[in-house]
Scaffold this motif. Structure first.
Motif, PDB file in Angstrom:
ATOM      1  N   ASN A  14      -2.913  12.792 -13.067  1.00  0.00           N
ATOM      2  CA  ASN A  14      -4.302  12.486 -12.751  1.00  0.00           C
ATOM      3  C   ASN A  14      -4.439  11.842 -11.373  1.00  0.00           C
ATOM      4  O   ASN A  14      -3.668  10.951 -11.011  1.00  0.00           O
ATOM      5  N   SER A  15      -5.423  12.295 -10.606  1.00  0.00           N
ATOM      6  CA  SER A  15      -5.737  11.643  -9.341  1.00  0.00           C
ATOM      7  C   SER A  15      -6.609  10.430  -9.581  1.00  0.00           C
ATOM      8  O   SER A  15      -7.560  10.476 -10.369  1.00  0.00           O
ATOM      9  N   LEU A  16      -6.332   9.341  -8.886  1.00  0.00           N
ATOM     10  CA  LEU A  16      -7.161   8.151  -8.992  1.00  0.00           C
ATOM     11  C   LEU A  16      -8.396   8.224  -8.111  1.00  0.00           C
ATOM     12  O   LEU A  16      -9.152   7.248  -8.034  1.00  0.00           O
ATOM     13  N   GLY A  17      -8.605   9.354  -7.454  1.00  0.00           N
ATOM     14  CA  GLY A  17      -9.850   9.563  -6.714  1.00  0.00           C
ATOM     15  C   GLY A  17      -9.656  10.211  -5.366  1.00  0.00           C
ATOM     16  O   GLY A  17     -10.321  11.190  -5.031  1.00  0.00           O
ATOM     17  N   ALA A  18      -8.736   9.700  -4.566  1.00  0.00           N
ATOM     18  CA  ALA A  18      -8.574  10.194  -3.202  1.00  0.00           C
ATOM     19  C   ALA A  18      -7.321  11.042  -3.005  1.00  0.00           C
ATOM     20  O   ALA A  18      -7.077  11.523  -1.898  1.00  0.00           O
ATOM     21  N   THR A  19      -6.530  11.211  -4.035  1.00  0.00           N
ATOM     22  CA  THR A  19      -5.311  12.004  -3.905  1.00  0.00           C
ATOM     23  C   THR A  19      -5.621  13.468  -4.214  1.00  0.00           C
ATOM     24  O   THR A  19      -6.083  13.775  -5.316  1.00  0.00           O
ATOM     25  N   PRO A  20      -5.372  14.388  -3.273  1.00  0.00           N
ATOM     26  CA  PRO A  20      -5.758  15.791  -3.466  1.00  0.00           C
ATOM     27  C   PRO A  20      -4.811  16.540  -4.389  1.00  0.00           C
ATOM     28  O   PRO A  20      -3.689  16.090  -4.672  1.00  0.00           O
ATOM     29  N   LEU A  21      -5.266  17.696  -4.844  1.00  0.00           N
ATOM     30  CA  LEU A  21      -4.460  18.523  -5.735  1.00  0.00           C
ATOM     31  C   LEU A  21      -3.129  18.913  -5.111  1.00  0.00           C
ATOM     32  O   LEU A  21      -2.131  19.054  -5.814  1.00  0.00           O
ATOM     33  N   LEU A  22      -3.097  19.103  -3.810  1.00  0.00           N
ATOM     34  CA  LEU A  22      -1.846  19.451  -3.139  1.00  0.00           C
ATOM     35  C   LEU A  22      -0.755  18.444  -3.496  1.00  0.00           C
ATOM     36  O   LEU A  22       0.368  18.817  -3.851  1.00  0.00           O
ATOM     37  N   GLU A  23      -1.089  17.162  -3.425  1.00  0.00           N
ATOM     38  CA  GLU A  23      -0.122  16.113  -3.747  1.00  0.00           C
ATOM     39  C   GLU A  23       0.103  15.998  -5.258  1.00  0.00           C
ATOM     40  O   GLU A  23       1.220  15.711  -5.702  1.00  0.00           O
TER      41      GLU A  23
ATOM     42  N   TYR B 180       0.148  18.384  -7.438  1.00  0.00           N
ATOM     43  CA  TYR B 180       1.087  19.412  -7.874  1.00  0.00           C
ATOM     44  C   TYR B 180       2.515  19.085  -7.451  1.00  0.00           C
ATOM     45  O   TYR B 180       3.473  19.406  -8.158  1.00  0.00           O
ATOM     46  N   VAL B 181       2.672  18.429  -6.307  1.00  0.00           N
ATOM     47  CA  VAL B 181       4.006  17.940  -5.931  1.00  0.00           C
ATOM     48  C   VAL B 181       4.497  16.946  -6.983  1.00  0.00           C
ATOM     49  O   VAL B 181       5.640  17.019  -7.463  1.00  0.00           O
ATOM     50  N   MET B 182       3.599  16.034  -7.372  1.00  0.00           N
ATOM     51  CA  MET B 182       3.969  15.043  -8.391  1.00  0.00           C
ATOM     52  C   MET B 182       4.245  15.711  -9.736  1.00  0.00           C
ATOM     53  O   MET B 182       5.213  15.359 -10.425  1.00  0.00           O
ATOM     54  N   TYR B 183       3.419  16.679 -10.107  1.00  0.00           N
ATOM     55  CA  TYR B 183       3.622  17.352 -11.392  1.00  0.00           C
ATOM     56  C   TYR B 183       4.991  18.015 -11.439  1.00  0.00           C
ATOM     57  O   TYR B 183       5.700  17.953 -12.460  1.00  0.00           O
ATOM     58  N   ASN B 184       5.373  18.648 -10.346  1.00  0.00           N
ATOM     59  CA  ASN B 184       6.676  19.307 -10.292  1.00  0.00           C
ATOM     60  C   ASN B 184       7.803  18.306 -10.507  1.00  0.00           C
ATOM     61  O   ASN B 184       8.771  18.581 -11.247  1.00  0.00           O
ATOM     62  N   GLU B 185       7.698  17.135  -9.887  1.00  0.00           N
ATOM     63  CA  GLU B 185       8.737  16.117 -10.047  1.00  0.00           C
ATOM     64  C   GLU B 185       8.744  15.555 -11.471  1.00  0.00           C
ATOM     65  O   GLU B 185       9.805  15.308 -12.056  1.00  0.00           O
ATOM     66  N   VAL B 186       7.549  15.358 -12.039  1.00  0.00           N
ATOM     67  CA  VAL B 186       7.462  14.880 -13.419  1.00  0.00           C
ATOM     68  C   VAL B 186       8.079  15.899 -14.372  1.00  0.00           C
ATOM     69  O   VAL B 186       8.845  15.541 -15.288  1.00  0.00           O
ATOM     70  N   ALA B 187       7.775  17.172 -14.152  1.00  0.00           N
ATOM     71  CA  ALA B 187       8.308  18.231 -15.020  1.00  0.00           C
ATOM     72  C   ALA B 187       9.832  18.264 -14.977  1.00  0.00           C
ATOM     73  O   ALA B 187      10.492  18.471 -16.013  1.00  0.00           O
ATOM     74  N   LYS B 188      10.416  18.059 -13.818  1.00  0.00           N
ATOM     75  CA  LYS B 188      11.878  18.064 -13.704  1.00  0.00           C
ATOM     76  C   LYS B 188      12.492  16.892 -14.464  1.00  0.00           C
ATOM     77  O   LYS B 188      13.539  17.039 -15.116  1.00  0.00           O
ATOM     78  N   ILE B 189      11.843  15.739 -14.410  1.00  0.00           N
ATOM     79  CA  ILE B 189      12.352  14.572 -15.152  1.00  0.00           C
ATOM     80  C   ILE B 189      12.276  14.837 -16.650  1.00  0.00           C
ATOM     81  O   ILE B 189      13.231  14.559 -17.396  1.00  0.00           O
ATOM     82  N   LEU B 190      11.163  15.371 -17.111  1.00  0.00           N
ATOM     83  CA  LEU B 190      11.014  15.651 -18.543  1.00  0.00           C
ATOM     84  C   LEU B 190      12.032  16.689 -19.003  1.00  0.00           C
ATOM     85  O   LEU B 190      12.617  16.558 -20.087  1.00  0.00           O
TER      86      LEU B 190
END
Length: 333
Positions: free
Chosen positions: A260-269, A271-281
Motif C-alpha cells: 500500500n502507498s501511504l499517499g505520495a509513493t507511486p506505483l512504479l516504486e 511494484y519494486v517493493m512488491y517484487n521484493e516482498v514476494a521474494k521474501i515470502l
C-alpha cells in the motif's frame, strides 16, 4: 504548503461534494458527512458501516458499494467522526438484520463508535456488532491508541465482511468473518517523508533527507525507530520479517499480500517493493494467493508504504474473489 484546495476548513465538505459529483451511484448525506450506497438499506441484508478521519482516501468512502460498505462516515482530517454522524449512518443502513461497525483501533474512533452503537440501540432498537481492527505490529501502544493501531487489515476486513453480508450471512457470521480477517492479518509501514495536514500548514514531523521512519502510523505517529534510508530490498525485509514472526506465518500458508502507498509513493516504486516482498515470502514458503497493490489507505501526502499479510483459507479466498463495485475496488462485475 502547496495543496489543490479552497479553504482548509471546507476541505472535507468539498471532497464529499466531489464524490457526489463523480459517483452518482452513491448518495451523500452532507449534513452528517456520510457516503451511502444509493440502494441501502436492502431488506434482510446486514448493514456494513465504517469511517474515520479524512486524509486516508480512498478509505473509507471509496469502499462504499456492492460487496463492501453500505456507508462510511467522514471525520475531519485525522479526526474521528462524532457519535451523531455514526448514529445517523447506522440507522440509515439498518434493514432489520443488524449493522456491523468496522472500527480502526484509535482511541477516538473506538469511543465514538461504542457510544453511537449504544445510542442507535436506545433510539431505534438497531442491533449493532463491532469489530476493532488492530493489525499493526510496529508498536503495542501509540500516541493515538491503547494497543496496536488499525491499518491495512481494515481494507481486507471491509472487503471480506462486505462479501459475506452481500451473500446473506447473519450479523454474527459477518462479524466473525471480520474478526477472522483481523486476527489473521499483520501490517507494518515505513515513511520517507512526513505528511502535511492542511489546517496546520506544515509537516507533521521532521525527517532528514537520508532518513526513514520504520513502523510509522497513518497519522504520522512515530514507529519502532528512525534509521538511514535503505534500498527497496532492505526496506522490504525490515517490514516483512517482523510481520512473519508475529503471527507467526508458516511454510505452506496462503496469504493476501497487500502493498500500500501511504499517499505520495507511486506505483512504479510499489511494484519494486512488491517484487521484493514476494521474494521474501517465497523464501519462507508462504504462498501469495491474492494480492493488492496501490494507494488504498493513505496518509495525505506522506511518502512511504505499508505491507499487510492476511492468512486465508478457501472461504476467505471465495469472499475476496466475490464481486465488488466501489469507487476504489472493482472486480467480478
Amino acid at each position: 504548503m502547496k495543496k489543490l484546495i479552497n479553504d482548509p476548513a471546507d476541505l472535507v465538505g468539498d471532497a464529499l461534494s466531489g464524490i457526489a459529483a463523480a459517483h452518482p451511484e452513491l448518495r451523500v448525506d452532507h449534513e452528517n458527512k456520510t457516503v451511502l450506497r444509493a440502494e441501502a438499506p436492502r431488506p434482510g441484508k446486514v448493514g456494513l458501516l465504517s469511517g474515520g478521519g479524512s486524509g486516508h482516501e480512498p478509505m473509507h468512502a471509496g469502499f462504499v458499494g456492492l460487496g463492501m460498505l453500505d456507508a462510511a462516515c467522514a471525520g475531519e482530517v485525522f479526526t474521528s467522526p462524532v457519535p451523531d454522524q455514526i448514529v445517523a449512518a447506522t440507522t440509515a443502513v439498518d434493514a432489520g438484520a443488524g449493522v456491523l461497525h468496522i472500527v480502526k483501533n484509535y482511541t477516538g474512533d473506538v469511543m465514538n463508535f461504542e457510544m453511537a452503537a449504544e445510542l442507535a440501540d436506545l433510539e431505534s432498537g438497531t442491533q449493532v456488532a463491532a469489530v476493532v481492527v488492530n493489525d499493526d505490529v510496529a508498536v503495542q501502544d501509540s500516541l493515538f491508541t491503547a494497543g496496536r493501531r488499525g491499518v491495512g487489515a481494515t481494507v481486507i476486513a471491509e472487503k471480506l465482511a462486505g462479501a459475506a453480508a452481500e451473500a446473506g450471512r447473519s450479523l454474527a457470521e459477518v462479524a466473525e468473518v471480520a474478526r477472522t480477517a483481523n486476527a489473521h492479518s499483520r501490517s507494518m509501514g515505513v515513511a520517507l517523508t512526513s505528511c502535511t495536514v492542511p489546517a496546520a500548514g506544515h509537516p507533521t514531523f521532521e525527517i532528514g533527507e537520508n532518513e526513514m521512519e520504520v513502523g510509522v502510523g497513518i497519522h504520522g505517529e512515530p514507529g519502532r525507530r528512525r534509521t538511514e534510508l535503505v534500498s527497496a530490498r532492505e526496506a522490504a525485509a525490515i517490514l516483512v520479517e517482523p510481520i512473519l514472526a508475529d503471527l507467526p506465518y508458516e511454510k505452506g500458508d496462503a496469504v493476501i499480500c497487500f502493498v500500500n502507498s501511504l499517499g505520495a509513493t507511486p506505483l512504479l516504486e510499489l511494484y519494486v517493493m512488491y517484487n521484493e516482498v514476494a521474494k521474501i515470502l517465497d523464501a519462507h514458503g508462504v504462498e501469495i494467493a491474492r494480492n493488492l497493490v496501490g494507494p488504498y489507505i493513505t496518509s495525505l501526502d506522506m511518502a512511504g508504504c505499508s505491507v499487510t499479510l492476511t492468512k486465508v483459507d478457501n472461504d476467505l479466498l471465495n469472499l475476496w474473489d466475490a464481486p465488488v463495485r466501489t469507487p476504489a475496488l472493482r472486480w467480478g462485475v
